[in-house]
Design a protein around this motif. Structure first.
Motif, PDB file in Angstrom:
ATOM      1  N   SER A 130       0.806  -1.222   0.000  1.00  0.00           N
ATOM      2  CA  SER A 130       0.000   0.000   0.000  1.00  0.00           C
ATOM      3  C   SER A 130       0.842   1.276   0.000  1.00  0.00           C
ATOM      4  N   THR A 131       2.167   1.170   0.006  1.00  0.00           N
ATOM      5  CA  THR A 131       3.011   2.356  -0.013  1.00  0.00           C
ATOM      6  C   THR A 131       3.750   2.536  -1.332  1.00  0.00           C
ATOM      7  N   VAL A 132       3.489   1.659  -2.301  1.00  0.00           N
ATOM      8  CA  VAL A 132       4.292   1.661  -3.525  1.00  0.00           C
ATOM      9  C   VAL A 132       4.024   2.868  -4.423  1.00  0.00           C
ATOM     10  N   ALA A 133       2.856   3.484  -4.312  1.00  0.00           N
ATOM     11  CA  ALA A 133       2.517   4.588  -5.215  1.00  0.00           C
ATOM     12  C   ALA A 133       3.523   5.727  -5.118  1.00  0.00           C
ATOM     13  N   ASP A 134       3.950   6.055  -3.915  1.00  0.00           N
ATOM     14  CA  ASP A 134       4.926   7.129  -3.744  1.00  0.00           C
ATOM     15  C   ASP A 134       6.316   6.703  -4.197  1.00  0.00           C
ATOM     16  N   ARG A 135       6.648   5.427  -3.985  1.00  0.00           N
ATOM     17  CA  ARG A 135       7.986   4.957  -4.326  1.00  0.00           C
ATOM     18  C   ARG A 135       8.167   4.721  -5.817  1.00  0.00           C
ATOM     19  N   ALA A 136       7.080   4.400  -6.513  1.00  0.00           N
ATOM     20  CA  ALA A 136       7.185   3.999  -7.918  1.00  0.00           C
ATOM     21  C   ALA A 136       6.100   4.684  -8.753  1.00  0.00           C
ATOM     22  N   PRO A 137       6.243   6.007  -8.981  1.00  0.00           N
ATOM     23  CA  PRO A 137       5.197   6.723  -9.733  1.00  0.00           C
ATOM     24  C   PRO A 137       5.023   6.221 -11.157  1.00  0.00           C
ATOM     25  N   TRP A 138       6.048   5.524 -11.690  1.00  0.00           N
ATOM     26  CA  TRP A 138       5.941   5.005 -13.058  1.00  0.00           C
ATOM     27  C   TRP A 138       4.929   3.867 -13.182  1.00  0.00           C
TER      28      TRP A 138
ATOM     29  N   ASP B 297       0.241  -6.027   1.581  1.00  0.00           N
ATOM     30  CA  ASP B 297       0.312  -5.899   3.040  1.00  0.00           C
ATOM     31  C   ASP B 297      -1.070  -5.853   3.677  1.00  0.00           C
ATOM     32  N   GLY B 298      -2.090  -6.340   2.950  1.00  0.00           N
ATOM     33  CA  GLY B 298      -3.383  -6.612   3.552  1.00  0.00           C
ATOM     34  C   GLY B 298      -4.354  -5.465   3.654  1.00  0.00           C
ATOM     35  N   LYS B 299      -4.194  -4.420   2.850  1.00  0.00           N
ATOM     36  CA  LYS B 299      -5.116  -3.283   2.882  1.00  0.00           C
ATOM     37  C   LYS B 299      -6.132  -3.386   1.747  1.00  0.00           C
ATOM     38  N   VAL B 300      -7.339  -2.939   2.008  1.00  0.00           N
ATOM     39  CA  VAL B 300      -8.385  -2.880   0.982  1.00  0.00           C
ATOM     40  C   VAL B 300      -8.071  -1.721   0.042  1.00  0.00           C
ATOM     41  N   LEU B 301      -8.188  -1.967  -1.268  1.00  0.00           N
ATOM     42  CA  LEU B 301      -7.880  -0.938  -2.256  1.00  0.00           C
ATOM     43  C   LEU B 301      -9.140  -0.484  -2.997  1.00  0.00           C
ATOM     44  N   GLU B 302      -9.485  -1.135  -4.087  1.00  0.00           N
ATOM     45  CA  GLU B 302     -10.586  -0.702  -4.952  1.00  0.00           C
ATOM     46  C   GLU B 302     -11.022  -1.870  -5.819  1.00  0.00           C
ATOM     47  N   GLY B 303     -12.113  -1.681  -6.555  1.00  0.00           N
ATOM     48  CA  GLY B 303     -12.507  -2.667  -7.545  1.00  0.00           C
ATOM     49  C   GLY B 303     -11.823  -2.378  -8.868  1.00  0.00           C
ATOM     50  N   PRO B 304     -11.870  -3.314  -9.821  1.00  0.00           N
ATOM     51  CA  PRO B 304     -11.280  -3.072 -11.132  1.00  0.00           C
ATOM     52  C   PRO B 304     -11.886  -1.876 -11.857  1.00  0.00           C
ATOM     53  N   THR B 305     -13.172  -1.613 -11.601  1.00  0.00           N
ATOM     54  CA  THR B 305     -13.836  -0.473 -12.254  1.00  0.00           C
ATOM     55  C   THR B 305     -14.675   0.322 -11.260  1.00  0.00           C
ATOM     56  N   SER B 306     -14.288   0.311  -9.988  1.00  0.00           N
ATOM     57  CA  SER B 306     -15.141   0.931  -8.979  1.00  0.00           C
ATOM     58  C   SER B 306     -14.350   1.309  -7.740  1.00  0.00           C
ATOM     59  N   SER B 307     -14.964   2.154  -6.912  1.00  0.00           N
ATOM     60  CA  SER B 307     -14.452   2.466  -5.584  1.00  0.00           C
ATOM     61  C   SER B 307     -15.202   1.609  -4.563  1.00  0.00           C
TER      62      SER B 307
ATOM     63  N   GLU C  40      -7.952   4.919   1.792  1.00  0.00           N
ATOM     64  CA  GLU C  40      -7.231   6.178   1.634  1.00  0.00           C
ATOM     65  C   GLU C  40      -6.547   6.231   0.275  1.00  0.00           C
ATOM     66  N   LEU C  41      -6.528   7.431  -0.321  1.00  0.00           N
ATOM     67  CA  LEU C  41      -5.947   7.604  -1.651  1.00  0.00           C
ATOM     68  C   LEU C  41      -4.457   7.299  -1.670  1.00  0.00           C
ATOM     69  N   GLU C  42      -3.780   7.490  -0.550  1.00  0.00           N
ATOM     70  CA  GLU C  42      -2.339   7.262  -0.496  1.00  0.00           C
ATOM     71  C   GLU C  42      -1.956   5.823  -0.772  1.00  0.00           C
TER      72      GLU C  42
ATOM     73  N   LEU D 154      -8.122   0.564   5.538  1.00  0.00           N
ATOM     74  CA  LEU D 154      -9.125  -0.465   5.792  1.00  0.00           C
ATOM     75  C   LEU D 154      -8.537  -1.833   5.479  1.00  0.00           C
ATOM     76  N   GLU D 155      -8.996  -2.834   6.215  1.00  0.00           N
ATOM     77  CA  GLU D 155      -8.586  -4.220   6.001  1.00  0.00           C
ATOM     78  C   GLU D 155      -9.823  -5.068   5.736  1.00  0.00           C
ATOM     79  N   PRO D 156      -9.662  -6.276   5.189  1.00  0.00           N
ATOM     80  CA  PRO D 156     -10.823  -7.114   4.886  1.00  0.00           C
ATOM     81  C   PRO D 156     -11.770  -7.298   6.059  1.00  0.00           C
ATOM     82  N   ALA D 157     -11.254  -7.360   7.280  1.00  0.00           N
ATOM     83  CA  ALA D 157     -12.126  -7.530   8.447  1.00  0.00           C
ATOM     84  C   ALA D 157     -13.132  -6.401   8.564  1.00  0.00           C
ATOM     85  N   HIS D 158     -12.740  -5.201   8.163  1.00  0.00           N
ATOM     86  CA  HIS D 158     -13.675  -4.069   8.208  1.00  0.00           C
ATOM     87  C   HIS D 158     -14.848  -4.288   7.255  1.00  0.00           C
TER      88      HIS D 158
END
Length: 291
Positions: A143-151, A185-195, A212-214, A242-246
């Motif tokens: 969940s932290t890769v966006a900042d490390r790898a903007p490409w 690392d176990g965080k909830v992200l998004e759907g393939p075409t949805s939030s 979170e957008l981060e 958020l995690e799956p348990a939520h």
């Protein structure tokens, strides 16, 4: 039925094109490399909804790709032309409006840009009403890769949707309807075409939550519109992590997007979860009022 309108300097209102015949060059980098961006938005009876938000996000996506973005007014005029033509052909209806921008034919330095408008398929609303069986699938990034790898272009809406479509095909092969991506690392992200949005109520306070957008997800225009409308109606709102348990413990979970609006999730990985037709009806009314 699809109406095509290309952005063309020779046609200030956009150039209508026949959707039944080839229009894109075979060497266009959008087709050969997925090198481009797009947006999908809802139109009702000839009026596009949340156009400013979609154009803002598309411009941000184009910037991430270092892709020249046509003037907003050109897009707005082309959308108007497409919807006017669709009204003539199909009458008042809900429509899917897609805005597409590619880097164009390799070596020309001239982007390709067009608008496609078509009626919303009836099965979209039917499937939403029935609720969705969802699988959790690992996207393969933490969940932290966006900042490390903007490409990696996480958070940009690019034409490179092969992975998203593969995830949906995998889910359907397993008997599910849709997917919620998780990070390694176990965080909830998004759907393939949805939030992803969930609702919880504690001590009489109703709260909407979303990842979170981060974490490297696409900023959801529909999620934002719903959060603003819900807050005005007295809801609290919050952003992950958020995690799956939520998801399993929430009062209700939805996948939200511009075309489907709120699609209730009824099971995750084969396990039924709570859903609430009352909350879905309430939030759908708030969302439609905000569009």
């Amino acid at each position: 039925m699809t109406v095509l309108v290309f952005l063309d300097p020779k046609f200030p209102e956009g150039r209508l094109a026949d959707a039944a015949v080839p229009q894109l060059m075979a060497a266009d980098l959008g087709a050969t490399r997925g090198d481009g961006v797009f947006e999908s938005m809802l139109a009702v009876d000839g009026t596009a909804r949340k156009m400013d938000a979609h154009l803002d996000r598309m411009a941000s996506s184009a910037q991430a790709l270092d892709l020249a973005f046509p003037e907003r007014e050109s897009w707005e005029r082309a959308v108007s032309t497409a919807l006017s033509e669709l009204l003539i052909q199909a009458g008042p209806t809900e429509a899917v409006v897609k805005l597409l921008l590619t880097r164009g034919v390799e070596g020309t330095g001239s982007p390709s840009a067009w608008v496609a408008a078509s009626p919303v398929p009836a099965e979209v609303r039917e499937r939403t009403a029935e609720g969705l069986a969802v699988l959790l699938l690992d996207r393969g990034y933490d969940s932290t890769v966006a900042d490390r790898a903007p490409w990696l272009l996480l958070g940009a809406k690019t034409l490179s949707y092969a992975v998203n479509m593969a995830a949906l095909r995998y889910a359907k092969a397993q008997g599910a309807d849709d997917v919620i991506f998780t990070s390694s690392d176990g965080k909830v992200l998004e759907g393939p075409t949805s939030s992803v949005i969930l609702a919880v109520e504690e001590d009489g306070v109703k709260t909407l939550l979303t990842p979170e957008l981060e974490s490297g997800i696409l900023p959801g225009t529909t999620q934002r519109a719903l959060f603003d409308a819900a807050e005005a109606a007295g809801w609290a709102r919050g952003y992950g992590p958020l995690e799956p348990a939520h998801l399993m413990e929430a009062d209700a979970v939805w996948l939200v997007s511009s075309i489907r609006l709120l699609a209730p999730v009824t099971s995750i990985d084969g396990t039924p979860i709570p859903s609430s037709p009352e909350l879905t009806e309430e939030l759908t009314a708030l969302l439609r009022g905000a569009l």
